[in-house]
Every structure is written in C-alpha cells, then in structure tokens.
Design an enzyme around this catalytic site. Structure first.
Site, short mmCIF file in Angstrom:
data_model
loop_
_atom_site.label_atom_id
_atom_site.label_comp_id
_atom_site.label_asym_id
_atom_site.label_seq_id
_atom_site.Cartn_x
_atom_site.Cartn_y
_atom_site.Cartn_z
N LYS A 37 0.84 -1.20 0.00
CA LYS A 37 0.00 0.00 0.00
C LYS A 37 0.88 1.26 0.00
O LYS A 37 2.10 1.17 0.25
CB LYS A 37 -0.90 -0.02 1.23
CG LYS A 37 -0.14 -0.09 2.55
CD LYS A 37 -1.05 -0.51 3.69
CE LYS A 37 -0.25 -0.53 5.00
NZ LYS A 37 -1.05 -1.11 6.10
N ARG A 130 -10.11 -0.52 14.89
CA ARG A 130 -9.94 0.18 13.63
C ARG A 130 -10.88 -0.52 12.67
O ARG A 130 -12.02 -0.76 13.01
CB ARG A 130 -8.45 0.15 13.24
CG ARG A 130 -8.00 1.36 12.50
CD ARG A 130 -6.51 1.34 12.21
NE ARG A 130 -6.09 0.15 11.49
CZ ARG A 130 -4.90 0.01 10.92
NH1 ARG A 130 -4.00 0.98 11.02
NH2 ARG A 130 -4.57 -1.07 10.27
N TYR A 247 16.03 29.75 7.79
CA TYR A 247 14.87 30.43 8.36
C TYR A 247 14.99 30.55 9.87
O TYR A 247 15.38 29.61 10.55
CB TYR A 247 13.59 29.64 8.04
CG TYR A 247 13.08 29.82 6.63
CD1 TYR A 247 12.80 31.08 6.12
CD2 TYR A 247 12.86 28.72 5.82
CE1 TYR A 247 12.31 31.23 4.83
CE2 TYR A 247 12.37 28.86 4.53
CZ TYR A 247 12.09 30.13 4.04
OH TYR A 247 11.62 30.27 2.78
N MET A 295 11.62 24.14 2.64
CA MET A 295 10.78 23.32 1.76
C MET A 295 11.59 22.50 0.76
O MET A 295 11.34 21.32 0.54
CB MET A 295 9.78 24.20 1.01
CG MET A 295 8.76 23.38 0.21
SD MET A 295 7.61 24.37 -0.74
CE MET A 295 6.72 25.24 0.54
C1 LIG Z 1 -0.22 -2.03 6.75
C2 LIG Z 1 -0.76 -3.33 7.18
C3 LIG Z 1 0.09 -4.44 7.31
C4 LIG Z 1 1.59 -4.31 7.27
O1 LIG Z 1 2.02 -3.79 8.52
P1 LIG Z 1 3.56 -3.46 8.84
O2 LIG Z 1 3.51 -2.97 10.25
O3 LIG Z 1 3.97 -2.41 7.88
O4 LIG Z 1 4.32 -4.73 8.68
C5 LIG Z 1 -0.50 -5.66 7.57
N1 LIG Z 1 -1.84 -5.79 7.72
C6 LIG Z 1 -2.67 -4.73 7.63
C7 LIG Z 1 -4.13 -4.93 7.83
C8 LIG Z 1 -2.17 -3.47 7.38
O5 LIG Z 1 -2.99 -2.41 7.32
#
Ligand SMILES: *Cc1c(COP(=O)(O)O)cnc(C)c1O
Length: 347
Positions: A37, A130, A247, A295
């Site tokens: 992702k 979640r 800055y 930046m």
């Molecule tokens: C992002 C994610 C992972 C991977 O987690 P890491 O901590 O990056 O290894 C696995 N399962 C779910 C549901 C996630 O959202």
C-alpha cells in the site's frame, strides 16, 4: 540522464528481497505476503511487487482500489487484496476482478453478497478498534454463503512484544478460527512475525520491514536498509563566526565554516524534525544538518568533507531507526513521506 536529476532515491533490490526472505523464513510454515500500500511504502509499488513476486511472494495487499488500479496487471500466480474493502463506489472495480476486497463492515458484507459474492477476504477487529467486523458479527452467520479466502485481523501493539494486548488478540483470533470458516487465517504484520510461531497462522502480512524497518531487537542486524536518498550540493559557501543559517536563524556559527546547500527539504519528505538533528553522509563521514530544514533546501556542515564541491552528491542518513530517532517521525512516516521528486533508481 540519471546524472541530471538532482535527487535520487537509491533502492537496494537485493536488500528488499533479502528482507522479505528473512521474514518468510521467520513465518515458518505460513506463506509470507507483502503489504505494498501507499505505493510500496513510498518506494514504488510496481517495482516492489515485481521483485517480490520473482522471489516467490504470492499475496499482496494495497489499501484502496485506486492503488490496485495503479498497479496494473499483477505478476502471474499472485493475488491482490484491498484492505479498505468495498465501498459503494468501489463495486465496479471489485466486480471486474481487479483484486479481492477485504470486507470490513456488515454493510460491506451485504453489498458484496447482493452484488453476487465471489472470492473475498474478511477483516475482524480483535481489539484495535480500527477496521473490521466484531468477532460477534463474524460468528453470527453474516458470512454464511461467502467464499472467504483469508480471514484476518491486525495487531495493535506488535512492536511492543510485552504488551498484554498481543496475547489477547491472539486468543480472540484463535477462537475465531474455530468458528468462522475460511481457506486461510492471517494475523501478523512485520513485528507480529517476531512475536512467535503461534502468531503466523497460514499467512503473514509484513510491510515495513520488507522496506528496511526495524522495530524489534530480533530484526537488528538482519533487516537491511533499502532506501537511501542521494541529493546534490547546489551551493557551497564559507560563513563566518556570528553568521546564522536558514529560516529564523536557529543556527549561529561559532567559527568560520564551510557549509553546503542541499537539494532537499520537507517537500521531499525530509521534514522539519531533522532541523539541527539529521545528517548527510559522504562515505563514512557525517555532515550534520545546520539550522532549519526548508521546503526544498537543507544546509549541512562540510567540515568533515573539505573535498566536496558544488554539483557533488551526498547521501542522506536514512537508516530508519536512526532517522526516526533524529526526526521524531515513525519509520512508516519516513518512508511514505518521500514524495514524487526523487528519481527512483533500483540496483
Ligand atoms: C499495513 C498493514 C500491514 C503491514 O504492517 P507493517 O507494520 O507495515 O508490517 C499488515 N496488515 C494490515 C491490515 C495493514 O494495514
């Protein structure tokens, strides 16, 4: 051509594959997948996917259907699952078989069934609050008639091995496995893989550690750094005692010094937390960041590398645990913030 790009992200393909193999070996009998992702945690999902598939990875995960679309055709023999499941607007993509939805809510389950069902994954929330069905919802008969490929849950505290929630989630998930049918069960992310063999089930889902993230002692010296920003010195200047840099003039020279201005700033994911804390590297020589990161520019002390000239390149210290300590950012934030301005160069 590459020589004309002022900032590159050097990506170590051997380290990427070696990290995944280490996690796969740690997963024991379970298959080892990969979370790709957020564009492969900022490294480039297509290239990450291609390299891991060639190494034997079969199970890939993205967050959204837009990410699934951006991946294009998946390598032969692999599957892709979408963590955010199937919202109303996602149905066309999901029905087209682009990837498997990971159903998270009763409404998503109903939506998928009404659209005709088919292979899917299901997320159950075992204590993180979640995404996911509650264990009661999962065991209520709601899933009857669905072809559940992988039933999964996600650990909230895997990077704190002693946290009591780990065992509570393991127990809750083990109980679900007895009551909710699926072809495979999956619980562990990167750090979860190091919690013990009983966390692996049939499939593990590492992300961060494939890309060099080190969260638990087990991984130290085993997980290798994958991403290294390499940026150009745009200007070299001499400053005098009493001169300030950047800055808000947060750094003032105590003596005359030679400083370099880097093509790097918070728009490249080098956030302000590195101000006065980060460092560039010229080989083994450390070149500390002076004053505020801005930046697009960052100033470094060139005392340790008097040979460096305008147009030369330095690497940025981006060892994830160390850069996390320097900046106050998590290892996830460091990677996913890298942004679009780098030319990504795999070796
Ligand atoms: C992002 C994610 C992972 C991977 O987690 P890491 O901590 O990056 O290894 C696995 N399962 C779910 C549901 C996630 O959202």
């Amino acid at each position: 051509m590459i020589a004309d790009v002022p900032s590159r992200l050097l990506l170590d393909g051997d380290a990427l594959v070696a990290n995944w193999r280490w996690l796969a070996a740690k997963s024991g009998q379970a298959r080892c997948g990969a979370a790709i992702k957020a564009d492969g945690y900022g490294l480039g999902a297509i290239e990450v996917c291609r390299r891991l598939a060639a190494a034997g990875c079969r199970d890939f995960f993205v967050a959204t259907w837009a990410e699934a679309l951006a991946l294009g055709r998946m390598p032969q023999g692999t599957t892709l699952s979408v963590l955010h499941g199937v919202r109303g607007g996602d149905l066309a993509h999901a029905r087209a078989g682009l990837a498997r939805p990971i159903l998270n809510t009763p409404a998503q389950v109903v939506r998928w069934k009404e659209a005709g069902g088919g292979p899917c994954d299901v997320m159950v929330d075992t204590g993180m609050n979640r995404l996911g069905l509650s264990p009661q919802e999962a065991a209520s008969g709601l899933l009857d008639g669905l072809m559940v490929e992988t039933l999964m849950s996600h650990l909230a505290c895997a990077d704190e091995p002693a946290h009591a929630l780990n065992r509570r989630q393991l127990q809750a998930f083990s109980a679900l496995r007895q009551t909710v049918p699926a072809n495979a069960y999956s619980l562990a992310n990167s750090a979860g893989i190091c919690l013990g063999a009983d966390y692996a089930f049939d499939l593990t889902r590492p992300g961060l550690s494939i890309y060099g993230g080190v969260q638990v002692p087990d991984m130290e010296g085993r997980i290798r750094q994958v991403a290294r920003p390499e940026v150009e010195l745009l200007q070299v200047r001499e400053i005098s005692a009493g001169d300030s840099v950047g800055y808000n003039a947060t750094f003032t020279a105590e003596r005359s010094m030679r400083v370099g201005v880097l093509n790097l700033g918070y728009a490249d994911g080098y956030l302000r937390g590195f101000s006065g804390q980060g460092r560039a590297l010229a080989g083994e020589r450390a070149l500390p960041v002076l004053g505020r990161v801005s930046m697009d520019l960052t100033v470094i002390d060139l005392a340790a590398a008097p040979d460096l000239r305008e147009g030369d390149h330095v690497t940025i210290d981006f060892d994830l645990p160390r850069a996390s300590h320097q900046s106050g950012l998590s290892q996830y934030e460091l990677l996913t913030g890298l942004g679009r301005r780098y030319h990504r160069v795999w070796s």
